[in-house]
Design a protein around this motif. Sequence first.
Motif, PDB file in Angstrom:
ATOM      1  N   GLU A 192      -1.986  -0.507  -5.191  1.00 45.53           N
ATOM      2  CA  GLU A 192      -2.919  -1.288  -6.000  1.00 45.53           C
ATOM      3  C   GLU A 192      -2.281  -1.712  -7.320  1.00 45.53           C
ATOM      4  O   GLU A 192      -2.397  -2.867  -7.746  1.00 45.53           O
ATOM      5  N   ALA A 246       0.440  -4.411  -6.576  1.00 51.67           N
ATOM      6  CA  ALA A 246      -0.134  -5.717  -6.259  1.00 51.67           C
ATOM      7  C   ALA A 246      -0.677  -6.415  -7.494  1.00 51.67           C
ATOM      8  O   ALA A 246      -0.663  -7.641  -7.586  1.00 51.67           O
ATOM      9  N   ALA A 272       3.373  -4.455  -1.403  1.00 51.57           N
ATOM     10  CA  ALA A 272       1.976  -4.159  -1.743  1.00 51.57           C
ATOM     11  C   ALA A 272       1.079  -5.358  -1.476  1.00 51.57           C
ATOM     12  O   ALA A 272      -0.037  -5.216  -0.952  1.00 51.57           O
ATOM     13  N   ARG A 273       1.559  -6.548  -1.812  1.00 47.71           N
ATOM     14  CA  ARG A 273       0.756  -7.750  -1.585  1.00 47.71           C
ATOM     15  C   ARG A 273       0.630  -8.072  -0.094  1.00 47.71           C
ATOM     16  O   ARG A 273      -0.402  -8.584   0.348  1.00 47.71           O
ATOM     17  N   GLN A 305      -1.955  -5.706   1.192  1.00 48.22           N
ATOM     18  CA  GLN A 305      -3.265  -6.180   0.739  1.00 48.22           C
ATOM     19  C   GLN A 305      -3.766  -7.307   1.645  1.00 48.22           C
ATOM     20  O   GLN A 305      -4.930  -7.316   2.065  1.00 48.22           O
TER      21      GLN A 305
END
Length: 326
Positions: free
Chosen positions: A239, A242, A278-279, A282
């Motif tokens: 989190e 991102a 991370a993205r 997501q």
Amino acid sequence: MTGKGGTGKTTVAASLALALASGGGRVLLVEVEGRQGFAQLFGCPPLPYEERKVADAPGGGEVLALAVDAEAALMEYLELFYGMRRAGTILSRFGAVDFATTIAPGLRDVLVTGKATEAVRRRAGADRRRGTREAARAPFVYDAVVMDAPPTGRIAQFLNVNSEVAGLARVGPIRNHADKVMETIRSPETAVHCVSLLEEMPAQESLDGIAELTEIGLNVGSLVVNMVREPLFDARTLEAAAAGELDTEVLTRGLKAAMLDQPEERSRQLATEIVEHARRVQAETKIRRWLSAVEHPMRELPLTSDGITVESLYELAGRLREQGMA
């Protein structure tokens, strides 16, 4: 088994066949696109137009495979229903078969699906006892038939051969043949499984395919999400990354403690990779929620880092069994 190109539907079809054959089953894999995908997966010579054993399954089962060719299927059709194999050979020599299936592509689909449904309906010893009561009570030759079907963009048209053949023949043997094919395809024991990835285009194509199949009254089975990658970090770290709030100083200290060269530069590079990861996680989480909204079971298969081998097919088959698909 259907799915957008590149989703691994051939791999999933082969894995499902192994899963269904486990425990002593006999399963036929059917290929209809002429790519010899099963031969490549199982490391065997190109498949002819006949059923060949390609693998043993755990518990004494076996998997056979068949590459269906429209021309060969037509020769068989003419011989079975009209005793005209010689005439079919002459037609083939003059290119009439290719001509016919080009101007009437629905005919090709009828022939290809017809061969697969014949294997579904075939009973042991049926040739010797055709027309007798014993034939109707004889066990089926195969416990299951798995077809590696065309992509989702064409799957509804391909399987809905009854409407396809309406423009070719409203009555007669071809129409009767198509009706028998549809009887099997619409059977409660037949299901169309869709393969997707956690990517927007394959996911959207799977959802569109499911909607089309449902609209024409075909049974949708499972939505198989293939090549799933596990997150490399905990939720809090992902989190923060991102959101662009990754603590690069912590990374630098860790790299210095590991006595690596150029820790500041390496930490910046590593931070960039973590943010990208991370993205991606997501985005995949969002697509997973999107796919899970469908009213069909969703299964997941992991990405195999070393590529697809025969051993990995058995692993994927085990995953499908664990998730109740076989």
